[in-house]
Design a protein around this motif. Structure first.
Motif, PDB file in Angstrom:
ATOM      1  N   PHE A 159      -7.376   1.468   4.403  1.00 23.76           N
ATOM      2  CA  PHE A 159      -7.408   0.737   3.139  1.00 23.76           C
ATOM      3  C   PHE A 159      -6.055   0.856   2.438  1.00 23.76           C
ATOM      4  O   PHE A 159      -5.389   1.892   2.507  1.00 23.76           O
ATOM      5  CB  PHE A 159      -8.481   1.309   2.212  1.00 23.76           C
ATOM      6  N   THR A 160      -5.666  -0.221   1.743  1.00 26.08           N
ATOM      7  CA  THR A 160      -4.509  -0.171   0.859  1.00 26.08           C
ATOM      8  C   THR A 160      -4.938  -0.618  -0.533  1.00 26.08           C
ATOM      9  O   THR A 160      -5.923  -1.349  -0.684  1.00 26.08           O
ATOM     10  CB  THR A 160      -3.374  -1.086   1.346  1.00 26.08           C
ATOM     11  N   CYS A 161      -4.191  -0.207  -1.534  1.00 23.27           N
ATOM     12  CA  CYS A 161      -4.488  -0.580  -2.917  1.00 23.27           C
ATOM     13  C   CYS A 161      -3.168  -0.793  -3.644  1.00 23.27           C
ATOM     14  O   CYS A 161      -2.317   0.099  -3.680  1.00 23.27           O
ATOM     15  CB  CYS A 161      -5.300   0.523  -3.599  1.00 23.27           C
ATOM     16  N   PRO A 183     -10.067  -0.660 -15.710  1.00 23.11           N
ATOM     17  CA  PRO A 183      -9.664  -0.151 -17.033  1.00 23.11           C
ATOM     18  C   PRO A 183      -8.400   0.701 -16.989  1.00 23.11           C
ATOM     19  O   PRO A 183      -7.843   1.041 -18.040  1.00 23.11           O
ATOM     20  CB  PRO A 183     -10.882   0.673 -17.471  1.00 23.11           C
ATOM     21  N   TYR A 184      -7.931   1.024 -15.792  1.00 20.53           N
ATOM     22  CA  TYR A 184      -6.733   1.857 -15.620  1.00 20.53           C
ATOM     23  C   TYR A 184      -6.210   1.630 -14.199  1.00 20.53           C
ATOM     24  O   TYR A 184      -6.937   1.138 -13.326  1.00 20.53           O
ATOM     25  CB  TYR A 184      -7.072   3.343 -15.816  1.00 20.53           C
ATOM     26  N   PRO A 185      -4.940   1.939 -13.951  1.00 19.35           N
ATOM     27  CA  PRO A 185      -4.432   1.848 -12.580  1.00 19.35           C
ATOM     28  C   PRO A 185      -5.241   2.778 -11.661  1.00 19.35           C
ATOM     29  O   PRO A 185      -5.715   3.837 -12.100  1.00 19.35           O
ATOM     30  CB  PRO A 185      -2.976   2.306 -12.690  1.00 19.35           C
ATOM     31  N   VAL A 186      -5.400   2.370 -10.402  1.00 16.03           N
ATOM     32  CA  VAL A 186      -6.221   3.151  -9.468  1.00 16.03           C
ATOM     33  C   VAL A 186      -5.491   3.304  -8.139  1.00 16.03           C
ATOM     34  O   VAL A 186      -4.539   2.587  -7.831  1.00 16.03           O
ATOM     35  CB  VAL A 186      -7.584   2.472  -9.230  1.00 16.03           C
ATOM     36  N   LYS A 187      -5.950   4.265  -7.378  1.00 20.38           N
ATOM     37  CA  LYS A 187      -5.476   4.447  -6.006  1.00 20.38           C
ATOM     38  C   LYS A 187      -6.689   4.686  -5.120  1.00 20.38           C
ATOM     39  O   LYS A 187      -7.801   4.938  -5.611  1.00 20.38           O
ATOM     40  CB  LYS A 187      -4.514   5.629  -5.923  1.00 20.38           C
ATOM     41  N   ILE A 188      -6.481   4.584  -3.807  1.00 18.79           N
ATOM     42  CA  ILE A 188      -7.578   4.770  -2.865  1.00 18.79           C
ATOM     43  C   ILE A 188      -7.116   5.691  -1.749  1.00 18.79           C
ATOM     44  O   ILE A 188      -5.963   5.610  -1.298  1.00 18.79           O
ATOM     45  CB  ILE A 188      -8.070   3.411  -2.305  1.00 18.79           C
ATOM     46  N   GLU A 189      -7.982   6.582  -1.363  1.00 20.50           N
ATOM     47  CA  GLU A 189      -7.686   7.485  -0.250  1.00 20.50           C
ATOM     48  C   GLU A 189      -8.769   7.298   0.801  1.00 20.50           C
ATOM     49  O   GLU A 189      -9.770   8.017   0.825  1.00 20.50           O
ATOM     50  CB  GLU A 189      -7.615   8.932  -0.747  1.00 20.50           C
ATOM     51  N   LYS A 190      -8.576   6.274   1.627  1.00 18.84           N
ATOM     52  CA  LYS A 190      -9.537   5.952   2.682  1.00 18.84           C
ATOM     53  C   LYS A 190      -8.766   5.321   3.824  1.00 18.84           C
ATOM     54  O   LYS A 190      -7.983   4.394   3.617  1.00 18.84           O
ATOM     55  CB  LYS A 190     -10.622   5.002   2.164  1.00 18.84           C
ATOM     56  N   ASP A 191      -8.973   5.827   5.022  1.00 20.19           N
ATOM     57  CA  ASP A 191      -8.239   5.333   6.180  1.00 20.19           C
ATOM     58  C   ASP A 191      -8.443   3.831   6.360  1.00 20.19           C
ATOM     59  O   ASP A 191      -9.565   3.326   6.284  1.00 20.19           O
ATOM     60  CB  ASP A 191      -8.703   6.056   7.456  1.00 20.19           C
ATOM     61  N   ILE A 235      -7.389  -4.504  -3.250  1.00 19.14           N
ATOM     62  CA  ILE A 235      -7.786  -3.610  -2.167  1.00 19.14           C
ATOM     63  C   ILE A 235      -7.884  -4.437  -0.890  1.00 19.14           C
ATOM     64  O   ILE A 235      -8.488  -5.513  -0.890  1.00 19.14           O
ATOM     65  CB  ILE A 235      -9.138  -2.937  -2.471  1.00 19.14           C
ATOM     66  N   SER A 236      -7.275  -3.945   0.194  1.00 19.00           N
ATOM     67  CA  SER A 236      -7.257  -4.683   1.455  1.00 19.00           C
ATOM     68  C   SER A 236      -7.669  -3.778   2.606  1.00 19.00           C
ATOM     69  O   SER A 236      -7.315  -2.592   2.635  1.00 19.00           O
ATOM     70  CB  SER A 236      -5.852  -5.239   1.731  1.00 19.00           C
ATOM     71  N   TYR A 237      -8.393  -4.349   3.562  1.00 20.12           N
ATOM     72  CA  TYR A 237      -8.810  -3.627   4.765  1.00 20.12           C
ATOM     73  C   TYR A 237      -9.323  -4.638   5.785  1.00 20.12           C
ATOM     74  O   TYR A 237      -9.541  -5.810   5.463  1.00 20.12           O
ATOM     75  CB  TYR A 237      -9.904  -2.607   4.437  1.00 20.12           C
ATOM     76  N   VAL A 238      -9.532  -4.219   7.016  1.00 16.63           N
ATOM     77  CA  VAL A 238     -10.135  -5.054   8.047  1.00 16.63           C
ATOM     78  C   VAL A 238     -11.582  -4.614   8.212  1.00 16.63           C
ATOM     79  O   VAL A 238     -11.862  -3.435   8.473  1.00 16.63           O
ATOM     80  CB  VAL A 238      -9.374  -4.941   9.387  1.00 16.63           C
ATOM     81  N   SER A 239     -12.489  -5.563   8.076  1.00 19.03           N
ATOM     82  CA  SER A 239     -13.917  -5.213   8.056  1.00 19.03           C
ATOM     83  C   SER A 239     -14.450  -4.928   9.458  1.00 19.03           C
ATOM     84  O   SER A 239     -13.879  -5.356  10.461  1.00 19.03           O
ATOM     85  CB  SER A 239     -14.721  -6.362   7.446  1.00 19.03           C
ATOM     86  N   LYS A 240     -15.587  -4.233   9.483  1.00 19.78           N
ATOM     87  CA  LYS A 240     -16.274  -3.930  10.735  1.00 19.78           C
ATOM     88  C   LYS A 240     -17.698  -4.483  10.744  1.00 19.78           C
ATOM     89  O   LYS A 240     -18.512  -4.094  11.587  1.00 19.78           O
ATOM     90  CB  LYS A 240     -16.294  -2.417  10.961  1.00 19.78           C
TER      91      LYS A 240
END
Length: 734
Positions: free
Chosen positions: A701-703, A691-699, A714-719
């Motif tokens: 991860f990119t957004c 519903p609005y632009p978002v950001k992420i603060e998690k090692d 949202i992009s990351y490498v899974s574990k």
């Protein structure tokens, strides 16, 4: 909410014989643990602990049943039940693993084995691949079954047309009997001991593939077994790359063949309430191809399956360990692990397939091509028949000169082997009669679907989904007069039937309901409709009450062998349907919408090379990062799947595409919380409308946000573990 569902819906599944590992924990709904052995209990526990609904899968025509074969189970050696060819060779699936003639004793043995899985708490049983090879039928066990079934001494399949047909029909019956017996016994055991209604499914190749590979199996006849709950359509690159002929060119046509294979399997469950899962395989049993080949052909099968809107359940991968843990080409010094972007595309597809909605076909002229289980019964010729058939099928059918014929045979056979053997294997395996009717229409944009003649007598109104039905009795036969009666009634009520056939097929002479009164089953059909078969090579169109029948007295195989023949067939088809007021606007593509998804394919081998173009705002679902495009442009030979944003204009929070399984997604007070999980070591992407632009603060991860689609990637490498992340509001959409 899209993509978020309970695993007990069992929309997606996979099969695996090995131990549970995070690297192939692909996060679908159910797993079919494969094979009953000492590790079964532990494997069931590990997959159950990982959250999967547990099914069991086991082979029914072959398996590692040494204790049965060598007499450890009942004190009797059962090697005489191995399928055997006319030269005394046992037909093997591997060492100590023959294809079986399924006796009553063998059915009882399988029942006892499967009870172990019921005791371990599985929810469903799958017995895969009921297969009896056409070249079999010579073992002592089969001879006994023949005598019991037909009440007369065994006749060698190669001895006559009638003997070959009878043997093939018996082969299908034996596996139908086995499935009936085992499924009923297992259900009774589960209800009696545990008060539990266990489900029973049959994973099986398509009728088209078994016909091409010359394997007899019960297909439509399994609808008569009340304790069968459904099927898996075992269709993949390995079946769909089987070569066929079109306009004189013999080659692989993976998309077209897969489309027809999935189509005939959709018909198995129409009107029955049973389930059908469509299978895809990201690689295949043949392990000498490279990853580019596997990827190209896999996506062809996915697109082909999605074009059948009556099915939205899928087996997303057999043997994921060999996909995510294998190196290809096998035994090649340049073999490599699965490319990162292909692993992501697969993870994306595994989740997307669980989000597809059911739909209705949008074909302007609903056209079916008739086929029957009986096509399995006439896949080879007895001694003394072949030369006559060769003269017709290759000579007359090609409508060509002797010199051109020799050149064609050179290309087809590559100058190897005995002439008759080459013909019997190559020409008949390509099923030219069926593909001769289908491909010239499909390649020009008519979305034809196979229709099961067998079901016409089983289900009232079965044929009513079709405006036009194309048929020939040159490659299949009716088993019952009621099938012709159903066709005649459908025509009289307003249907358009197009019959193509020249009466040449030797199997017209089998002992059946039309024998003695008619030359063929087609003549009995014409009699019901009060028309006469035109002379050889001639055609006619006849009005019958509210409907119409068009007849062309020629071989349907001929339409495979040249552009001229294919065009003649298209013209006759057009003329026939126009007699009933239908119009066919030829094109070079087919497409369907499944909710917000648009799937389309553009055919090559068509003089029309216009691309498929659609303008708007879309996500490319076959792109690993769910790329956004404002135009779809597919060229001949290409296909694609796209998410259409115009279909969700009023939705503000929705998953568009995802690599991990999404367990929950909630929005509150400027924050979107997501819980998800992927297999281990997957480059994972999630595109979400927000519903609005978002950001992420998690090692790690990119957004990245896109204002045109109001989405975040949202992009990351899974574990390989369940995880949570928050997307925080970062302004307003423009």
């Amino acid at each position: 909410m899209a993509y978020i569902r309970d695993r007990h819906e069992e929309l997606t599944g996979f099969q695996e014989s090995g131990e549970f590992k995070k690297i192939f924990d692909v996060q679908c709904d159910f797993v079919m643990v494969y094979r009953i052995n000492d590790t079964l209990a532990q494997r069931i526990k590990d997959y159950r602990d990982a959250g999967y609904v547990i099914h069991l899968m086991s082979g029914i025509s072959w398996g590692y049943y040494r204790d049965y074969l060598y007499g450890e189970w009942d004190g009797i050696n059962h090697w005489d039940e191995a399928q055997t060819d006319r030269y005394g060779n046992q037909i093997m699936h591997g060492k100590d693993c023959p294809y079986m003639v399924p006796s009553i004793t063998f059915a009882d043995y399988l029942t006892e084995k499967i009870k172990i899985a019921v005791d371990l708490g599985v929810e469903a049983i799958h017995v895969e691949e009921p297969e009896f090879w056409d070249r079999g039928g010579y073992s002592p066990a089969f001879k006994r079954e023949f005598e019991m079934y037909y009440k007369k001494p065994w006749e060698a399949p190669h001895s006559s047309i009638d003997a070959r047909y009878k043997c093939a029909r018996l082969k299908a019956y034996l596996y139908k009997r086995t499935i009936d017996r085992v499924s009923a016994a297992i259900k009774n055991y589960a209800l009696t001991k545990y008060n539990k209604l266990i489900r029973f499914y049959v994973p099986t190749h398509s009728l088209l593939n078994y016909t091409q590979w010359k394997i007899v199996s019960p297909e439509a006849s399994l609808t008569e077994v009340p304790t069968v709950d459904g099927y898996i359509a075992q269709i993949w690159t390995g079946t769909s790359r089987e070569k066929n002929a079109y306009e004189g060119v013999i080659k692989e046509r993976t998309f077209e063949t897969a489309y027809l294979e999935y189509g005939v399997m959709q018909e198995l469950v129409k009107g029955t309430g049973r389930r059908m899962w469509f299978l895809h395989d990201p690689i295949e049993d043949m392990d000498y191809y490279d990853w580019d080949d596997y990827r190209y052909n896999y996506l062809k099968t996915v697109s082909a399956s999605i074009l059948h809107p009556k099915i939205n359940t899928f087996e997303v991968c057999p043997w994921p360990r060999r996909v995510f843990g294998g190196q290809y080409p096998k035994n090649d010094p340049n073999a490599i692990d699965i490319p990162e972007d292909y692993a992501t595309v697969l993870s994306n597809n595994f989740q997307m397939l669980g989000d597809l909605e059911l739909g209705e076909s949008t074909a302007p002229v609903r056209t079916g091509i008739l086929i029957s289980d009986t096509s399995l019964y006439q896949r080879g010729y007895p001694d003394g028949i072949l030369k006559k058939v060769k003269a017709n099928e290759v000579g007359t059918v090609l409508r060509t000169t002797e010199e051109e014929l020799r050149e064609f045979e050179n290309v087809l056979f590559k100058g190897k082997g005995d002439d008759e053997m080459r013909y019997n294997f190559e020409i008949t395996q390509m099923l030219p009669g069926f593909y001769g009717l289908c491909l010239p229409l499909l390649k020009h944009g008519m979305p034809v679907r196979p229709v099961l003649l067998d079901n016409a007598r089983r289900y009232l109104g079965y044929l009513n989904d079709y405006d036009v039905i194309v048929m020939s009795y040159e490659f299949c036969k009716p088993d019952y007069p009621e099938e012709n009666a159903a066709l005649a009634n459908w025509v009289r009520a307003g249907g358009t039937l197009i019959y193509v056939g020249d009466g040449f097929d030797p199997f017209h002479k089998i002992d059946s309901f039309w024998t003695g009164k008619y030359d063929s089953a087609a003549d009995q059909l014409f009699d019901l409709l009060n028309i006469k078969n035109p002379e050889a090579g001639k055609s006619g169109i006849y009005k019958v009450d509210k409907g119409c029948i068009a007849v062309w007295n020629t071989s349907p195989s001929s339409f495979c062998w040249s552009k001229e023949n294919a065009e003649e067939w298209r013209n006759f088809f057009t003329k026939s349907i126009e007699a009933m007021g239908y119009k066919w606007e030829r094109t070079n593509c087919i497409s369907e919408r499944r909710g917000p998804y648009l799937v389309a394919a553009v055919f090559d081998e068509n003089e029309n090379e216009t691309p498929f173009v659609e303008k708007g705002l879309f996500t490319n679902m076959y792109d690993p990062a769910f790329a956004i495009v404002d135009e779809i442009r597919l060229l001949p030979g290409q296909d694609g799947l796209y998410f259409d944003y115009s279909k969700i204009e009023n939705e503000t929070l929705r998953v568009i595409g995802t690599s991990p399984r999404i367990f929950s997604m909630d929005e509150n007070d400027g924050k979107i919380s997501v819980e998800c999980q992927s297999a281990d070591k997957i480059k994972s992407n999630i595109r979400i409308r927000t519903p609005y632009p978002v950001k992420i603060e998690k090692d790690g991860f990119t957004c990245v946000c896109d204002s045109a689609t109001k989405t975040a990637l949202i992009s990351y490498v899974s574990k390989g573990e369940r995880m949570n992340f928050d997307l925080v509001k970062d302004g307003q959409w423009n």
